[in-house]
Motif scaffolding. Sequence first.
Motif: not given
Length: 925
Positions: A144-171
Amino acid sequence: MTLVLLTAVTAWAQNGKIIGKVSDKTFNEPIAGLPVIIKGSQKVAPTSVDGRYEFNLAPGTYTLEFKYISYKTKTISEVEVKADKVTELNVVLDDAATELGEVVVSSTYKKETVNALYSLQKNNISISDGISAEIIKKTPDKTTSDVLKRVSGTSVQDNKFVIVRGLNDRYNVTTLNNSLMLSTEPDRKAFSFDAIPSNLVESVMINKTASPDMPGDFAGGIVQITTKDIPDENFITLNIGTGFNSQSTFKPFKGSQKGKLDWLTIEDGTRSLPSSIPSKITYADYTNEQRYQFGRDLQNDWAVLDQGKGMPTSALQFTLGNNKKFKNNTILGSIFSLSYRYQENITETHRDDYDNTGQVFSYDDQQFKYSSALGGILNFAYNYKGNKISFKNFYNRTLDNSHTDRSGWNKDGKDNAVLANSDYTTPKTFLSSQIEGEHLVGEKRIKLDWNLNYTNANRSEPDLRRILYSKDLEKVDDPSVPYTAGIGGSPSPNYGGKFYSDLKDNVYGGNGFISVPFTFLKEKSLLKFGYMGYYKQRDFSSRVLAYYTSLQFENDLLALPQDQIFNDENIRPGGFQLGELNNGTYKYNAVAYLNAAYFMFDNNLSKKIRLVWGLRTEAYSQNLKTRTPDNLREEDFDFSKFDLLPSANLTFKVNDKSNARVAYSRTVSRPEFRETSPFSFYDFSIATTVYGNPNLISTNINNVDLKYEWYPSAGQVLSISGFYKGFNNPVEQIVVPGLSGVNRTRSYENVDKAVNYGIEAEVRKDLTFISKADWARNLIVFANAALINSKVDVLDATGKAIGDRPLQGQSPYLVNAGLQFSALESSLNMSLMYNRIGRRINEVGVPGEYEDVYENSRDVIDFQVSKKLFKNNAELKLTASDLLNQKTTLYQDINKNKSFDNSDNVIGSSVFGRSFSLAFAYTFK
């Protein structure tokens, strides 16, 4: 009789099915109790509480009628049924015009399928982006972490933690099948998405604006994962796959002694503390000889072993789906899936660090990591007379072993040549179990939904070992001067040390809501009110054992290699003895409570204007118990907060294919247990100690969003959106001032204020505007991108503002793009994917002392081709990932030019290799 029965069974087997879901166009809600009629026959199938219906029919072409009070009657023609096949027909019904008589809308199967897809995309309450199971199938993504890289405004850190709109995964917040998932990590507030195989996912949706019925603890997004539920037909699917990594597979692989069941994700006790070791080793309670014996009883597993060649990746999955229909149109559905994955990877990493005196170390690391994962889902759902009861379970267990060899130099008092290594194993288990119900009550069609859930997460680190050898850097080429172990007269976890830890999380939760439809301004409206709560309990314990030198120590022992240095004969007077660091913060217990209640109005103010608004209240309380570092007394850290969280989402229907949206919400972000625990831990991989801050407070966020979206046809979209977020007291991980690079330390703190704003755009379109040929219809071009800016004031030691910087983890831009080709006639699919993120702060530095550390941009290109075989019952899939194999680089921007170049300080760089995989799946129906 036998012949008649055989004939009937054969006829039934040759039938096909029409299966679908009927939804309300206004609210995107399922319509229950609607009679679906096969025109020209006596066959009727009423919809269940989730809007589902099903027919079992002989092959042929049919016309279906959907007729219900207060809705326009709809007839769908040209619905073809084939033997042993399922025809899916989802239908959307519009409100009836009250001033007219019965209105009948005619459509064809093809047109209505398109119409249903439009409705699902257009009528979400909040601003959101997502990805469906059909799209997931066409990507190279395994988790699922790979899938999330495809969603608009989303990236993944350390291959498992999601970043939405550039904000740290804790948000961010995660829900799994409508249940809130809390942090899976002991050291950060984050959910590890690599635990969920992508082919068990039905859909992933990221809500970027809040509504009262959503959890309020987020600022980036709420990631909603839905695993597969009731199948459309009975099936058994077998998947088998293998993979190759250019840097790892068939390359020499090293590590320590493994347990016999590691490959099954089971730690069999090989690394456990022997029973003879007492619960606490103190100098006063045991004699010298007893401490020597404890040291001999401890496993002498320090040898580094050659383990042959790196093995190819292996993947297996078995999935069973069942759909059973009973009398009175009741349906029992179930899905069971069991998956297994094993892989070995080698990562090459270079690490440096600096302080005001210059460079303080330079290391070259080679990490040998093997991982085994075993997981599955078991879901049941039962539909009966306007009710649906579901029992959903997700389980995952992993075992990761990582051995790191390090060479290089450091300035720890003097210039030293260094040889070091660490070895750690991490077994983890994660269980999510929930029972939920949906009920339609009375003639007014009041809907009651409820959910009871339990989550259990366990993580242990048995026998984490670290040792370091060094010698004078000037003698590095002199073989007569040996490397010696850095073991001194007191125990240290970094030099001949062993670390053992156990973390156990238990979360008990529940939620429920009631939806009451009513009429306002002659338009359909909805009142929704409900409750959500949870109780979370964490128990964390750890032990730090280490060898140290006894009186009258024989210094020659320090030159022994690590597979001999701790032999039994060397643990004695004049040799080594075992000690323990009894720091009181090495254990803590914590509990947290949340009680949330809300009301929400979903009002259609006119045919074109929809307003969803309301208020959510959240009462949160957290208590953490630990001891002072000297272990003399207990400490209690309490945190409580009551929050009022209003929100409003306004949608203006520009026309049948486009919407304009505006939204406002107030949300929060609360500290996680690990962020507030004073427990400190040395992370060998990044050469840094991390500890928590019990004085953290929660963050308040005000959010404003705008979006315009256009859906030219099914599965195609063009959208642009803007957002602004104002933070009060955001939490960031920082570098602690006053310590050298060799002893670098990180913690957490609240900064005063921050803002985050940007724009996003997404396009997904076929090429029929260029040509009407089949190739243009089958070729989809898609891209999504975001431009983001954030600002945090940088303060000096006196509290004076001396500049600003971005929020930690925030990227200034994100780009996802690709091509997908699907030829239905040949059952051929091809995908080419591209991903890039802008540089982002990995570590917040110290003004005037230590520069911020950035993660540099890198380009990632993935490719996949798949082909259906054996009458579409089988699929062969070839995947290539990270074809460019660019370095991941951490650096300090010394010349302040906002890009990486040769004048900057490289803090770390890693190369992972290119990966290729081949998978084959066969479905028995």
